[in-house]
Design a protein around this motif. Sequence first.
Motif, PDB file in Angstrom:
ATOM      1  N   ARG A 154     -46.724 -27.899  39.844  1.00  0.00           N
ATOM      2  CA  ARG A 154     -45.417 -28.434  40.218  1.00  0.00           C
ATOM      3  C   ARG A 154     -44.908 -27.785  41.506  1.00  0.00           C
ATOM      4  NH1 ARG A 154     -41.453 -32.123  40.798  1.00  0.00           N
ATOM      5  NH2 ARG A 154     -39.372 -31.319  40.343  1.00  0.00           N
ATOM      6  N   VAL A 155     -44.982 -26.471  41.561  1.00  0.00           N
ATOM      7  CA  VAL A 155     -44.520 -25.744  42.743  1.00  0.00           C
ATOM      8  C   VAL A 155     -45.389 -26.073  43.960  1.00  0.00           C
ATOM      9  CG1 VAL A 155     -44.249 -23.448  43.749  1.00  0.00           C
ATOM     10  CG2 VAL A 155     -43.462 -23.876  41.429  1.00  0.00           C
ATOM     11  N   THR A 156     -46.684 -26.199  43.743  1.00  0.00           N
ATOM     12  CA  THR A 156     -47.595 -26.517  44.842  1.00  0.00           C
ATOM     13  C   THR A 156     -47.226 -27.839  45.494  1.00  0.00           C
ATOM     14  OG1 THR A 156     -49.418 -25.287  43.826  1.00  0.00           O
ATOM     15  CG2 THR A 156     -50.006 -26.941  45.471  1.00  0.00           C
ATOM     16  N   GLU A 157     -46.945 -28.850  44.691  1.00  0.00           N
ATOM     17  CA  GLU A 157     -46.581 -30.154  45.229  1.00  0.00           C
ATOM     18  C   GLU A 157     -45.264 -30.098  45.988  1.00  0.00           C
ATOM     19  OE1 GLU A 157     -48.274 -33.085  45.411  1.00  0.00           O
ATOM     20  OE2 GLU A 157     -49.891 -31.750  44.791  1.00  0.00           O
ATOM     21  N   LEU A 158     -44.277 -29.427  45.432  1.00  0.00           N
ATOM     22  CA  LEU A 158     -42.990 -29.308  46.103  1.00  0.00           C
ATOM     23  C   LEU A 158     -43.100 -28.485  47.385  1.00  0.00           C
ATOM     24  CD1 LEU A 158     -40.690 -28.738  43.002  1.00  0.00           C
ATOM     25  CD2 LEU A 158     -40.724 -30.745  44.485  1.00  0.00           C
ATOM     26  N   LYS A 173     -45.899 -15.576  52.750  1.00  0.00           N
ATOM     27  CA  LYS A 173     -47.162 -16.243  53.114  1.00  0.00           C
ATOM     28  C   LYS A 173     -48.356 -15.397  52.686  1.00  0.00           C
ATOM     29  CE  LYS A 173     -49.738 -18.224  57.001  1.00  0.00           C
ATOM     30  NZ  LYS A 173     -50.968 -17.432  56.831  1.00  0.00           N
ATOM     31  N   ALA A 174     -48.263 -14.089  52.915  1.00  0.00           N
ATOM     32  CA  ALA A 174     -49.361 -13.199  52.543  1.00  0.00           C
ATOM     33  C   ALA A 174     -49.638 -13.289  51.045  1.00  0.00           C
ATOM     34  CB  ALA A 174     -49.018 -11.762  52.935  1.00  0.00           C
ATOM     35  N   HIS A 175     -48.571 -13.300  50.261  1.00  0.00           N
ATOM     36  CA  HIS A 175     -48.729 -13.319  48.813  1.00  0.00           C
ATOM     37  C   HIS A 175     -49.198 -14.674  48.293  1.00  0.00           C
ATOM     38  CE1 HIS A 175     -48.062 -12.490  44.599  1.00  0.00           C
ATOM     39  NE2 HIS A 175     -47.240 -13.526  44.510  1.00  0.00           N
ATOM     40  N   PHE A 176     -48.546 -15.749  48.730  1.00  0.00           N
ATOM     41  CA  PHE A 176     -48.790 -17.058  48.126  1.00  0.00           C
ATOM     42  C   PHE A 176     -49.888 -17.879  48.792  1.00  0.00           C
ATOM     43  CE2 PHE A 176     -44.420 -16.400  46.463  1.00  0.00           C
ATOM     44  CZ  PHE A 176     -44.699 -16.570  45.116  1.00  0.00           C
ATOM     45  N   THR A 177     -50.200 -17.597  50.040  1.00  0.00           N
ATOM     46  CA  THR A 177     -51.198 -18.391  50.762  1.00  0.00           C
ATOM     47  C   THR A 177     -52.474 -17.617  51.051  1.00  0.00           C
ATOM     48  OG1 THR A 177     -49.470 -19.725  51.806  1.00  0.00           O
ATOM     49  CG2 THR A 177     -51.635 -19.727  52.859  1.00  0.00           C
ATOM     50  N   ASP A 178     -52.328 -16.346  51.425  1.00  0.00           N
ATOM     51  CA  ASP A 178     -53.471 -15.585  51.912  1.00  0.00           C
ATOM     52  C   ASP A 178     -54.127 -14.686  50.868  1.00  0.00           C
ATOM     53  OD1 ASP A 178     -52.907 -16.759  54.357  1.00  0.00           O
ATOM     54  OD2 ASP A 178     -51.633 -15.088  55.013  1.00  0.00           O
ATOM     55  N   GLY A 179     -53.555 -14.599  49.667  1.00  0.00           N
ATOM     56  CA  GLY A 179     -54.156 -13.776  48.632  1.00  0.00           C
ATOM     57  C   GLY A 179     -54.112 -12.291  48.911  1.00  0.00           C
ATOM     58  N   VAL A 180     -53.102 -11.845  49.646  1.00  0.00           N
ATOM     59  CA  VAL A 180     -52.962 -10.427  49.988  1.00  0.00           C
ATOM     60  C   VAL A 180     -52.328  -9.673  48.819  1.00  0.00           C
ATOM     61  CG1 VAL A 180     -51.767  -8.796  51.515  1.00  0.00           C
ATOM     62  CG2 VAL A 180     -52.792 -10.875  52.462  1.00  0.00           C
ATOM     63  N   ASP A 181     -52.797  -8.467  48.585  1.00  0.00           N
ATOM     64  CA  ASP A 181     -52.202  -7.600  47.572  1.00  0.00           C
ATOM     65  C   ASP A 181     -50.952  -6.965  48.174  1.00  0.00           C
ATOM     66  OD1 ASP A 181     -51.467  -5.700  45.727  1.00  0.00           O
ATOM     67  OD2 ASP A 181     -53.373  -4.621  45.722  1.00  0.00           O
ATOM     68  N   VAL A 182     -49.781  -7.508  47.860  1.00  0.00           N
ATOM     69  CA  VAL A 182     -48.539  -7.016  48.455  1.00  0.00           C
ATOM     70  C   VAL A 182     -48.036  -5.734  47.797  1.00  0.00           C
ATOM     71  CG1 VAL A 182     -47.802  -9.281  49.284  1.00  0.00           C
ATOM     72  CG2 VAL A 182     -47.154  -8.540  46.981  1.00  0.00           C
ATOM     73  N   GLY A 183     -48.848  -5.174  46.912  1.00  0.00           N
ATOM     74  CA  GLY A 183     -48.531  -3.873  46.350  1.00  0.00           C
ATOM     75  C   GLY A 183     -49.382  -2.772  46.950  1.00  0.00           C
ATOM     76  N   GLY A 199     -43.862 -27.485  53.975  1.00  0.00           N
ATOM     77  CA  GLY A 199     -44.857 -26.874  54.845  1.00  0.00           C
ATOM     78  C   GLY A 199     -45.477 -25.606  54.289  1.00  0.00           C
ATOM     79  N   ILE A 200     -45.399 -25.431  52.982  1.00  0.00           N
ATOM     80  CA  ILE A 200     -45.955 -24.243  52.334  1.00  0.00           C
ATOM     81  C   ILE A 200     -47.280 -24.593  51.676  1.00  0.00           C
ATOM     82  CG2 ILE A 200     -45.605 -22.499  50.547  1.00  0.00           C
ATOM     83  CD1 ILE A 200     -42.576 -22.945  50.884  1.00  0.00           C
ATOM     84  N   ASP A 201     -48.291 -23.787  51.927  1.00  0.00           N
ATOM     85  CA  ASP A 201     -49.611 -24.010  51.347  1.00  0.00           C
ATOM     86  C   ASP A 201     -49.854 -22.966  50.257  1.00  0.00           C
ATOM     87  OD1 ASP A 201     -52.184 -24.769  50.798  1.00  0.00           O
ATOM     88  OD2 ASP A 201     -53.060 -23.821  52.578  1.00  0.00           O
ATOM     89  N   TYR A 202     -49.403 -23.268  49.050  1.00  0.00           N
ATOM     90  CA  TYR A 202     -49.630 -22.336  47.942  1.00  0.00           C
ATOM     91  C   TYR A 202     -51.107 -22.342  47.548  1.00  0.00           C
ATOM     92  CZ  TYR A 202     -44.594 -21.963  46.976  1.00  0.00           C
ATOM     93  OH  TYR A 202     -43.245 -21.713  47.050  1.00  0.00           O
ATOM     94  N   ASP A 203     -51.653 -21.144  47.364  1.00  0.00           N
ATOM     95  CA  ASP A 203     -53.033 -21.005  46.871  1.00  0.00           C
ATOM     96  C   ASP A 203     -52.995 -20.061  45.677  1.00  0.00           C
ATOM     97  OD1 ASP A 203     -55.686 -20.656  46.345  1.00  0.00           O
ATOM     98  OD2 ASP A 203     -56.273 -20.182  48.407  1.00  0.00           O
ATOM     99  N   PHE A 204     -52.693 -20.609  44.516  1.00  0.00           N
ATOM    100  CA  PHE A 204     -52.552 -19.774  43.326  1.00  0.00           C
ATOM    101  C   PHE A 204     -53.887 -19.265  42.795  1.00  0.00           C
ATOM    102  CE2 PHE A 204     -48.473 -22.142  43.158  1.00  0.00           C
ATOM    103  CZ  PHE A 204     -47.620 -21.048  43.150  1.00  0.00           C
TER     104      PHE A 204
END
Length: 238
Positions: free
Chosen positions: A72-76, A122-132, A81-86
């Motif tokens: 749902r979030v990915t479609e919205l 973007k780092a967290h949701f698109t690029d798969g970066v460990d933001v911790g 202009g957000i490219d979610y990559d869960f």
Amino acid sequence: MKVEIYSDIACPWCYIGKRRFDQALERFAGQGEVEVVFRPYQLVPDAPATASPHRAWLAERYGPQSRAMDDRVTELGKAEGIDYDFDAALHANTFLGHRLLHLAETEYGPAAQGVLKEALLKAHFTDGVDVGDRAALTEVAVAAGLDRARVTEYLAGEEGAREVREQLAEARQLGISAVPTFVFEGQWAVQGGQDADTFLKVLQQVAAESQGGAEHSSGAEQGGTEHGEACADGACAV
């Protein structure tokens, strides 16, 4: 006008809400007089220091509905202009990221903080970066314009930790239990990732109220938040 946005780096609706608010601000005639500051909020404050796959964590927490929530979030997000990559996203503790945002605000200013906030989302949701992760956060911060030596020194110690904890406590005292929550001039609150037209109307109304000095009772536009630990249409709640 001051707008304080309570949000978490790991909140998908916070990303959508930021994009929609940015669109509204671009259309607002008084945009040059608006100061936007991001305030910390943690949806999962007890998240472990070691990151894990987002999909597995969400499925364990919410069960079969987790895939539909992401879809749902990915479609919205596409409309903004957000490219979610869960599949690539990692479940991580966001406290260090909030400390970094505090550094950006206090030493570089609200505009620089906004740039960093976008980069972290973007780092967290698109690029798969460990933001911790300190090293990963440093690279994101440097790319967003912060000084590498200062960021490295800052994250290696405890600077900003007390201030961020105080701000997290303040959010709880204000009764904020879902994000994003937008607080205008410390009086008017709008909750959830509203559409750009709604944000624009609020900006115009707050500007008119502030200029006119009229009495106004504070209230909130609700974004379809459900009770419980879930991300519904508009906001993520705990």
